[in-house]
Scaffold this motif. Structure first.
Motif, PDB file in Angstrom:
ATOM      1  N   GLY A 148     104.005  57.271  47.738  1.00 22.33           N
ATOM      2  CA  GLY A 148     102.688  56.926  47.242  1.00 22.33           C
ATOM      3  C   GLY A 148     102.555  55.448  46.950  1.00 22.33           C
ATOM      4  N   PHE A 149     101.527  55.105  46.182  1.00 17.77           N
ATOM      5  CA  PHE A 149     101.206  53.722  45.867  1.00 17.77           C
ATOM      6  C   PHE A 149     100.854  53.584  44.400  1.00 17.77           C
ATOM      7  N   GLN A 150     101.138  52.393  43.847  1.00 20.24           N
ATOM      8  CA  GLN A 150     100.526  52.015  42.587  1.00 20.24           C
ATOM      9  C   GLN A 150      99.876  50.651  42.755  1.00 20.24           C
ATOM     10  N   LEU A 151      98.598  50.612  42.391  1.00 22.36           N
ATOM     11  CA  LEU A 151      97.779  49.413  42.506  1.00 22.36           C
ATOM     12  C   LEU A 151      97.398  48.953  41.105  1.00 22.36           C
ATOM     13  N   TRP A 152      97.476  47.647  40.856  1.00 22.33           N
ATOM     14  CA  TRP A 152      97.009  47.071  39.598  1.00 22.33           C
ATOM     15  C   TRP A 152      95.730  46.292  39.875  1.00 22.33           C
ATOM     16  N   ILE A 153      94.673  46.601  39.091  1.00 17.31           N
ATOM     17  CA  ILE A 153      93.384  45.931  39.217  1.00 17.31           C
ATOM     18  C   ILE A 153      93.068  45.236  37.894  1.00 17.31           C
ATOM     19  N   ASN A 154      92.710  43.982  37.957  1.00 12.94           N
ATOM     20  CA  ASN A 154      92.428  43.231  36.743  1.00 12.94           C
ATOM     21  C   ASN A 154      91.153  43.724  36.068  1.00 12.94           C
ATOM     22  N   LEU A 155      91.076  43.518  34.769  1.00  9.59           N
ATOM     23  CA  LEU A 155      89.859  43.759  33.997  1.00  9.59           C
ATOM     24  C   LEU A 155      89.254  42.421  33.605  1.00  9.59           C
ATOM     25  N   PRO A 156      87.925  42.334  33.521  1.00  9.06           N
ATOM     26  CA  PRO A 156      87.316  41.082  33.064  1.00  9.06           C
ATOM     27  C   PRO A 156      87.643  40.839  31.599  1.00  9.06           C
ATOM     28  N   ALA A 157      87.536  39.595  31.175  1.00  7.08           N
ATOM     29  CA  ALA A 157      87.876  39.225  29.795  1.00  7.08           C
ATOM     30  C   ALA A 157      87.135  40.083  28.780  1.00  7.08           C
ATOM     31  N   ALA A 158      85.892  40.410  29.087  1.00  6.30           N
ATOM     32  CA  ALA A 158      85.078  41.173  28.135  1.00  6.30           C
ATOM     33  C   ALA A 158      85.547  42.611  27.963  1.00  6.30           C
ATOM     34  N   GLU A 159      86.399  43.094  28.867  1.00  6.17           N
ATOM     35  CA  GLU A 159      86.832  44.493  28.820  1.00  6.17           C
ATOM     36  C   GLU A 159      88.324  44.665  28.556  1.00  6.17           C
ATOM     37  N   LYS A 160      89.041  43.557  28.421  1.00  9.86           N
ATOM     38  CA  LYS A 160      90.492  43.672  28.292  1.00  9.86           C
ATOM     39  C   LYS A 160      90.930  44.379  27.014  1.00  9.86           C
ATOM     40  N   MET A 161      90.113  44.330  25.992  1.00 11.18           N
ATOM     41  CA  MET A 161      90.502  44.942  24.721  1.00 11.18           C
ATOM     42  C   MET A 161      89.720  46.215  24.415  1.00 11.18           C
ATOM     43  N   LYS A 162      89.165  46.848  25.425  1.00 11.36           N
ATOM     44  CA  LYS A 162      88.474  48.107  25.187  1.00 11.36           C
ATOM     45  C   LYS A 162      89.505  49.234  25.060  1.00 11.36           C
ATOM     46  N   PRO A 163      89.124  50.384  24.501  1.00 10.20           N
ATOM     47  CA  PRO A 163      90.085  51.478  24.319  1.00 10.20           C
ATOM     48  C   PRO A 163      90.684  51.942  25.644  1.00 10.20           C
ATOM     49  N   ALA A 164      91.941  52.364  25.574  1.00 11.72           N
ATOM     50  CA  ALA A 164      92.630  52.865  26.759  1.00 11.72           C
ATOM     51  C   ALA A 164      92.082  54.238  27.140  1.00 11.72           C
ATOM     52  N   GLY A 165      92.210  54.575  28.425  1.00 13.29           N
ATOM     53  CA  GLY A 165      91.804  55.890  28.902  1.00 13.29           C
ATOM     54  C   GLY A 165      92.317  56.123  30.301  1.00 13.29           C
ATOM     55  N   TYR A 166      92.270  57.363  30.741  1.00 12.89           N
ATOM     56  CA  TYR A 166      92.713  57.639  32.105  1.00 12.89           C
ATOM     57  C   TYR A 166      92.038  58.892  32.641  1.00 12.89           C
ATOM     58  N   ARG A 167      92.117  59.034  33.949  1.00 14.49           N
ATOM     59  CA  ARG A 167      91.541  60.200  34.613  1.00 14.49           C
ATOM     60  C   ARG A 167      92.482  60.664  35.707  1.00 14.49           C
ATOM     61  N   ASP A 168      92.813  61.939  35.692  1.00  9.52           N
ATOM     62  CA  ASP A 168      93.582  62.546  36.771  1.00  9.52           C
ATOM     63  C   ASP A 168      92.619  63.178  37.768  1.00  9.52           C
ATOM     64  N   ILE A 169      92.813  62.876  39.050  1.00  9.03           N
ATOM     65  CA  ILE A 169      91.914  63.366  40.094  1.00  9.03           C
ATOM     66  C   ILE A 169      92.737  64.147  41.107  1.00  9.03           C
ATOM     67  N   PRO A 170      92.602  65.473  41.159  1.00  6.20           N
ATOM     68  CA  PRO A 170      93.372  66.250  42.131  1.00  6.20           C
ATOM     69  C   PRO A 170      92.890  65.997  43.548  1.00  6.20           C
ATOM     70  N   ALA A 171      93.734  66.331  44.509  1.00  4.29           N
ATOM     71  CA  ALA A 171      93.411  66.103  45.920  1.00  4.29           C
ATOM     72  C   ALA A 171      92.098  66.764  46.316  1.00  4.29           C
ATOM     73  N   SER A 172      91.777  67.897  45.699  1.00  2.00           N
ATOM     74  CA  SER A 172      90.562  68.632  46.051  1.00  2.00           C
ATOM     75  C   SER A 172      89.287  67.867  45.738  1.00  2.00           C
ATOM     76  N   GLU A 173      89.362  66.846  44.859  1.00  2.00           N
ATOM     77  CA  GLU A 173      88.180  66.080  44.481  1.00  2.00           C
ATOM     78  C   GLU A 173      88.016  64.806  45.296  1.00  2.00           C
ATOM     79  N   LEU A 174      88.919  64.537  46.234  1.00  2.00           N
ATOM     80  CA  LEU A 174      88.813  63.340  47.071  1.00  2.00           C
ATOM     81  C   LEU A 174      88.106  63.712  48.372  1.00  2.00           C
ATOM     82  N   PRO A 175      86.916  63.177  48.599  1.00  2.00           N
ATOM     83  CA  PRO A 175      86.210  63.515  49.842  1.00  2.00           C
ATOM     84  C   PRO A 175      86.932  62.970  51.062  1.00  2.00           C
ATOM     85  N   GLU A 176      87.057  63.805  52.079  1.00  2.00           N
ATOM     86  CA  GLU A 176      87.721  63.402  53.322  1.00  2.00           C
ATOM     87  C   GLU A 176      86.837  63.771  54.499  1.00  2.00           C
TER      88      GLU A 176
END
Length: 288
Positions: A116-144
């Motif tokens: 697999g892959f891990q990608l890091w995407i920067n956040l703008p300065a205004a959002e760097k200190m917002k609360p942490a969160g995450y979302r798990d997305i199963p394969a069934s929810e990825l349109p192909e």
């Protein structure tokens, strides 16, 4: 219409991270190899459990987002918020570290292939200190969308017009919902097959080939390499003599200074020093 062309090729460099997980790093292998807003791209892929079994024990992050796309295998995410996520074959985890998260990513298999892959995407300065969160997305929810020539396109983030139909991924389906407006597509091209994708002009973009080889214009990109793209509003990729798989990534540049120290990505060195002090004092995840 203006076609995008390859301006630079970055071969993936073999390295290791976590507790010794072997991987290839292209984007972000050095500070000069970032592509705003993308900080890093790691590919992991092996049938040898010794290369991945130690996983990524608890570690901190602040100031950016991580996107883990699991093609084969099973990893478990656990964090300081009490979240537990099972990332399985074909699934994605999109995590916003924000002001702070301490998490682990550990294999849930003792044998077999993990890729697999891990990608890091920067956040703008205004959002760097917002609360942490995450979302798990199963394969069934990825349109192909599968094509008559045997190719396919799987959409993880953003929206695309494919064969006359607009397809939206589960992340950032609404333009403007995220500062970086990311596009993340996984393409399968049959031997000799081509695919043309619309692209947003002005957004930075690159491709990474993880099976086979592709050509963009007159430029060939080999397996395990990233191709940085110039500007334009469309991209045409053509596979070589064998079927090829490639991920296509694009995003709106933030045009902000980047200060990074390991798992902390901020805008100034003073903010990095504060992140380190917060972590050492046990208040990384509590900072307001």
């Amino acid at each position: 219409m203006k076609s995008r062309h390859v301006t630079r090729i970055i071969p993936g460099r073999e390295t290791s991270d976590g507790a010794g997980v072997k991987l290839r790093r292209s984007i972000g292998a050095a500070p000069s190899l970032r592509l705003d807003p993308f900080l890093m791209l790691d590919e992991f892929g092996t049938d040898n459990p010794d290369d991945y079994i130690a996983g990524f024990p608890p570690h901190p992050h602040r100031g950016f987002e991580t996107v883990t796309y699991m093609i084969d295998g099973h990893m478990r995410h656990e964090d300081h918020l009490g979240n537990v996520g099972e990332l399985k074959s074909g699934g994605v985890q999109w995590m916003t570290a924000g002001r702070g998260v301490i998490h682990s990513e550990m294999p849930q298999q003792a044998e077999g292939r993990m890729r697999g892959f891990q990608l890091w995407i920067n956040l703008p300065a205004a959002e760097k200190m917002k609360p942490a969160g995450y979302r798990d997305i199963p394969a069934s929810e990825l349109p192909e969308r599968r094509r008559a020539n045997g190719g396919s396109a799987k959409l993880i983030a953003g929206s695309l017009a494919l064969d006359g139909e607009t397809v939206s991924g589960p992340i950032n389906a609404t333009p403007g919902a995220m500062a970086t407006d990311p596009l993340f597509v996984d393409l399968l091209l049959p031997a000799g097959g081509s695919q043309t994708l619309p692209m947003t002009a002005g957004h930075n973009a690159f491709v990474y080939v993880y099976e086979g080889a592709i050509r963009i214009g007159e430029k060939a990109i080999p397996q395990y390499a990233a191709g940085i793209l110039g500007d334009g509003d469309q991209l045409t990729l053509t596979a070589g003599d064998a079927p090829s798989r490639v991920i296509v990534l694009a995003g709106k540049p933030l045009n902000e200074p980047v200060a990074q120290y390991g798992p902390f990505v901020m805008n100034t060195h003073a903010e990095i020093e504060q992140a380190i002090a917060d972590y050492q004092a046990g208040r990384l995840v509590e900072a307001a």
